[in-house]
Design an enzyme around this catalytic site. Structure first.
Site, PDB file in Angstrom:
ATOM      1  N   CYS A  91       0.809  -1.227   0.000  1.00  0.00           N
ATOM      2  CA  CYS A  91       0.000   0.000   0.000  1.00  0.00           C
ATOM      3  C   CYS A  91       0.840   1.274   0.000  1.00  0.00           C
ATOM      4  O   CYS A  91       0.322   2.345  -0.302  1.00  0.00           O
ATOM      5  CB  CYS A  91      -0.941   0.008   1.195  1.00  0.00           C
ATOM      6  SG  CYS A  91      -2.022  -1.430   1.261  1.00  0.00           S
ATOM      7  N   HIS A 353      -9.400   2.700  -2.099  1.00  0.00           N
ATOM      8  CA  HIS A 353      -7.991   2.397  -1.855  1.00  0.00           C
ATOM      9  C   HIS A 353      -7.428   1.501  -2.958  1.00  0.00           C
ATOM     10  O   HIS A 353      -7.268   0.305  -2.777  1.00  0.00           O
ATOM     11  CB  HIS A 353      -7.878   1.727  -0.480  1.00  0.00           C
ATOM     12  CG  HIS A 353      -6.498   1.325  -0.074  1.00  0.00           C
ATOM     13  ND1 HIS A 353      -5.344   1.822  -0.654  1.00  0.00           N
ATOM     14  CD2 HIS A 353      -6.081   0.452   0.889  1.00  0.00           C
ATOM     15  CE1 HIS A 353      -4.295   1.273  -0.072  1.00  0.00           C
ATOM     16  NE2 HIS A 353      -4.712   0.431   0.868  1.00  0.00           N
ATOM     17  N   CYS A 383       0.350   2.868   5.939  1.00  0.00           N
ATOM     18  CA  CYS A 383       0.868   1.570   6.378  1.00  0.00           C
ATOM     19  C   CYS A 383       0.940   0.628   5.181  1.00  0.00           C
ATOM     20  O   CYS A 383       0.296   0.853   4.160  1.00  0.00           O
ATOM     21  CB  CYS A 383      -0.019   0.975   7.468  1.00  0.00           C
ATOM     22  SG  CYS A 383      -1.744   0.703   7.002  1.00  0.00           S
TER      23      CYS A 383
END
Length: 403
Positions: A91, A353, A383
């Site tokens: 990510c 996302h 994160c």
């Protein structure tokens, strides 16, 4: 020792599409190239041949094709001479691309670097591992590429959402706390959308019509319009049936999108007469136990702030990627971030996302916030699976500069 400055002179992103939604017909390279083209179009002083390299994030690379970042560059009209690197830090991929681009400029190996990331989660395939050696008899198992390479902790062999449940338990956040955070994320994003706050960063995407149907122009993040407060509150928990707290609505979604930034050295800024939007003032990266990745930003953000010569209280706005509502809650508590300074235009819970895109997207949005809400210093943190996190500090240079 003071480092040579690195300037952001342009940013752009696609709208974020829902899983199997409005942007699902576009590939990783389509999404990335669209963002890159849009960012470069805002700085006509920079010609394609002026760009030294592209550093671009992407997580789910199966069936994308060889050298994804190179595909993005050439599809965006950059020359064959372009140096291209694809980054996979889960990510944090898009943010790591920004950090590497800045470092290359500081080292003097590049003057103009296009950075960012993209993801087409809708087009990630299923895998048939047994086919390579020959599934000789009986059933063969298909593996979901999104889950395997994007959402599964390889050490515990548990989904990211199970780690979010652990985080909620460890830090005392209830289902109600997380639902309220998610509701606020949706409401802030909806308000920002209605007030036109995203217009300067989003480059609308035209989807070709087929069988006589007209083209469709996608201008807004698709998830924001799906908000239903009552359904959010009544949703079942996904990862822990008994006493669980994490639901689909109070977590981020599976999405498609791309984001890009153009970074330049001070010498090139002056040579081309470019107007800086912001300066990259510092960055920090950290890691902890893989299954506690959810709170790794609490280590990376202070490192980035210190690297920039600041303290947390001097930062005007923060963007923390909302992989889950509890990620925002826990890291804000651990770093002492006032919630009124956090994700003021909403976050990934409401907006989506796309894995390889998000680290760059939150920097793009952070710059929008600083520009439109009157801040000087901003911090973005994200994160990543495996226990890590990255953070970047930016400083708004000219209050009158337009995105």
């Amino acid at each position: 020792m003071a480092l040579p400055p690195v300037y952001i002179v342009s940013t752009a992103r696609t709208p974020i599409g829902s899983f199997q939604g409005s942007l699902s017909s576009l590939t990783y390279s389509d999404l990335g190239a669209h963002a890159v083209k849009a960012a470069l179009a805002k700085v006509p002083q920079i010609k394609p041949q002026d760009v030294d390299e592209i550093v671009f994030g992407g997580v789910l690379q199966a069936n994308v094709g060889q050298a994804p970042a190179r595909q993005v560059a050439l599809k965006a009209g950059l020359p064959d001479s372009i140096v291209a690197s694809t980054i996979n830090k889960v990510c944090a991929s898009g943010m790591k691309a920004v950090i590497i681009g800045a470092q290359n400029i500081i080292c003097g190996t590049s003057d103009i670097v296009v950075v960012g990331g993209a993801e087409s989660m809708s087009n990630t395939p299923y895998y048939l591992p047994s086919a390579r050696s020959g599934a000789r008899y009986g059933d063969a198992i298909m593996v979901d590429g999104v889950q395997k390479d994007g959402l599964l902790d390889v050490y515990e062999e548990k989904l990211m959402g199970v780690a979010a449940e652990k985080c909620a338990k460890d830090h005392g956040f209830s289902r109600e706390d997380q639902d309220n955070f998610a509701i606020n994320s949706y409401k802030k994003a909806g308000k920002a959308l209605s007030e036109g706050k995203f217009k300067s960063e989003i480059a609308p995407v035209t989807i070709k019509g087929f069988r006589g149907k007209p083209d469709t122009v996608i201008e807004n993040d698709e998830e924001i319009g799906k908000f239903n407060e009552e359904r959010l509150k009544s949703a079942r928990t996904v990862f822990q049936k008994e006493n669980g707290t994490v639901t689909a609505p109070n977590a981020s979604k599976l999405n498609d999108g791309g984001a890009a930034l153009v970074l330049v050295s001070e010498a090139k800024l002056k040579q081309l007469g470019l107007k800086p939007l912001a300066k990259i003032s510092g960055w920090g990266e950290a890691a902890r136990t893989p299954f506690d990745f959810t709170i790794a930003p609490a280590l990376a953000v202070p490192k980035a702030v210190k690297h920039a010569g600041l303290t947390v209280d001097r930062v005007d706005f923060f963007e923390l990627n909302e992989a889950f509502s509890v990620v925002g809650l826990a890291n804000a508590e651990l770093v002492n971030i006032p919630l009124e300074k956090l994700n003021v235009y909403g976050g990934a819970v409401a907006m989506g996302h796309p894995l390889g895109c998000s680290g760059a997207r939150i920097i793009v949005t952070l710059l929008s916030v600083l520009t439109q809400e009157g801040g000087r210093f901003g911090v973005a943190g994200v994160c990543n699976g495996g226990g890590g996190a990255s953070a970047v500090v930016i400083e708004k240079i000219d209050a009158d500069a337009k995105l």
